[in-house]
Design an enzyme around this catalytic site. Structure first.
Site, PDB file in Angstrom:
ATOM      1  N   CYS A 142       0.919  -1.118   0.048  1.00  0.00           N
ATOM      2  CA  CYS A 142       0.150   0.162   0.037  1.00  0.00           C
ATOM      3  C   CYS A 142       0.863   1.194  -0.060  1.00  0.00           C
ATOM      4  O   CYS A 142       1.769   1.583  -0.943  1.00  0.00           O
ATOM      5  CB  CYS A 142      -1.011  -0.101   1.165  1.00  0.00           C
ATOM      6  SG  CYS A 142      -2.296   1.057   0.695  1.00  0.00           S
ATOM      7  N   HIS A 235      -4.442  -4.486   0.103  1.00  0.00           N
ATOM      8  CA  HIS A 235      -4.373  -5.343   1.004  1.00  0.00           C
ATOM      9  C   HIS A 235      -4.862  -6.635   1.323  1.00  0.00           C
ATOM     10  O   HIS A 235      -5.817  -6.919   1.781  1.00  0.00           O
ATOM     11  CB  HIS A 235      -4.998  -4.502   2.025  1.00  0.00           C
ATOM     12  CG  HIS A 235      -4.656  -3.153   2.754  1.00  0.00           C
ATOM     13  ND1 HIS A 235      -3.350  -2.989   3.399  1.00  0.00           N
ATOM     14  CD2 HIS A 235      -4.722  -1.957   2.307  1.00  0.00           C
ATOM     15  CE1 HIS A 235      -3.158  -1.794   3.497  1.00  0.00           C
ATOM     16  NE2 HIS A 235      -3.955  -1.101   2.736  1.00  0.00           N
ATOM     17  N   GLU A 237      -3.648  -8.921   2.864  1.00  0.00           N
ATOM     18  CA  GLU A 237      -3.617  -9.341   4.043  1.00  0.00           C
ATOM     19  C   GLU A 237      -4.774  -9.044   5.084  1.00  0.00           C
ATOM     20  O   GLU A 237      -5.008  -9.569   6.056  1.00  0.00           O
ATOM     21  CB  GLU A 237      -2.396  -8.768   4.876  1.00  0.00           C
ATOM     22  CG  GLU A 237      -2.404  -7.320   5.376  1.00  0.00           C
ATOM     23  CD  GLU A 237      -2.419  -6.255   4.280  1.00  0.00           C
ATOM     24  OE1 GLU A 237      -2.343  -5.048   4.773  1.00  0.00           O
ATOM     25  OE2 GLU A 237      -2.130  -6.528   3.192  1.00  0.00           O
TER      26      GLU A 237
END
Length: 305
Positions: A142, A235, A237
């Protein structure tokens, strides 16, 4: 994968409840193998949440990892207990003489500021440069991806008229790369950002390969130095309810925020999210660990250059 984590790290108990195999330092020391050393520079405000999200995804190969957490000396976290930071995080100055097999640098809530106005810009760019000679492969996520692309290659960022917020469909541009092994032709990734980078600026840089993107959310992943660096704008994750938390937080504050797209069942925020990205998130991190860290790093870690 047995994860070797600092004793008493909160993520240990949280992940054990999810049936994820973790071990603490005392048990790992009895195993006669060299674990892969992974360092995480966690710039996110809610550090315990981010730790847990990342460790969850690092848990899906048979490799043993030794996880360390790095912090910036020039920035003090305001949203994580001081005791937690003292117990589990170390200043870069105390880690700079070490070598690491892999590194993850997270996003940060500073994306709308000019890079040079970020109060830790000098320190973090020093870390970016250090990673090139002290780490086998680094994931920039990011804001860190945008910052790394700007620092190394002069790639600018651009403000968005509306926040990129939701779950977006992506495709692979370069077939056959190990980082995408097992991926479907299309895959989903969460995004939550106010700025973007343009594909045209990536394509101008011969050292960069634009390896995955989205017709909706733009550039997703660029690769440099044969996989020693990956710049990831999304993202993968994120846990299932991260976007939900962000959305309801901003609503409560009266901030302008649209409902995350392709997220809630039937586009109804009263319903649970539909998780479309979990499988590819796990593949992304396990492929990185296997093909770009484990397969490439020297057994003698001091030989990393």
């Amino acid at each position: 994968m047995p994860l070797n984590l600092p004793d008493k790290l909160p993520a240990i108990e949280l992940l054990k409840e999810e049936n994820i195999f973790v071990i603490d330092n005392s048990r790992a020391s009895a195993q006669d193998i060299r674990p892969l050393k992974i360092v995480i520079l966690n710039l996110m405000p809610l550090k315990i949440t981010t730790e847990t999200d990342l460790v969850r995804l690092l848990s899906n190969t048979p490799l043993q990892l030794e996880i360390s957490f790095m912090k910036l000396k020039s920035h003090t976290s305001k949203n994580t207990p001081v005791e937690h930071m003292k117990a589990f995080y170390h200043d870069f100055d105390l880690m700079r003489d070490e070598k690491y097999d892999g590194m993850i640098i997270t996003g940060a809530p500073v994306e709308q500021m000019p890079y040079e106005d970020v109060n830790y810009w000098d320190e973090i760019t020093t870390i970016f440069d250090w990673a090139r000679t002290h780490v086998t492969s680094t994931l920039y996520i990011c804001w860190a991806a945008q910052a790394g692309l700007y620092h190394f290659y002069g790639v600018p960022k651009y403000p968005l008229k509306q926040k990129m917020f939701g779950i977006f469909r992506h495709h692979i541009n370069v077939q056959g790369l190990p980082i995408f092994r097992g991926f479907d032709d299309e895959f989903f990734v969460p995004h939550s950002r106010h700025t973007e980078i343009h594909r045209e600026d990536i394509l101008k840089v011969k050292e960069l390969a634009l390896i995955a993107e989205s017709d909706e959310s733009g550039v997703y992943m660029a690769m440099a130095r044969n996989g020693r660096e990956f710049f990831i704008t999304g993202h993968s994750e994120y846990s299932p309810y991260t976007l939900d938390t962000e959305y309801k937080r901003d609503l409560a504050k009266g901030l302008p925020i649209e409902m995350p797209v392709n997220y809630y069942k039937d586009d109804n925020p009263d319903n649970a999210p539909v998780v479309r990205w979990r499988g590819h998130a796990n593949l992304l991190f396990s492929n990185w660990l296997n093909y770009y860290v484990y397969q490439e790093t020297p057994f003698d870690i001091n030989q990393i250059r």
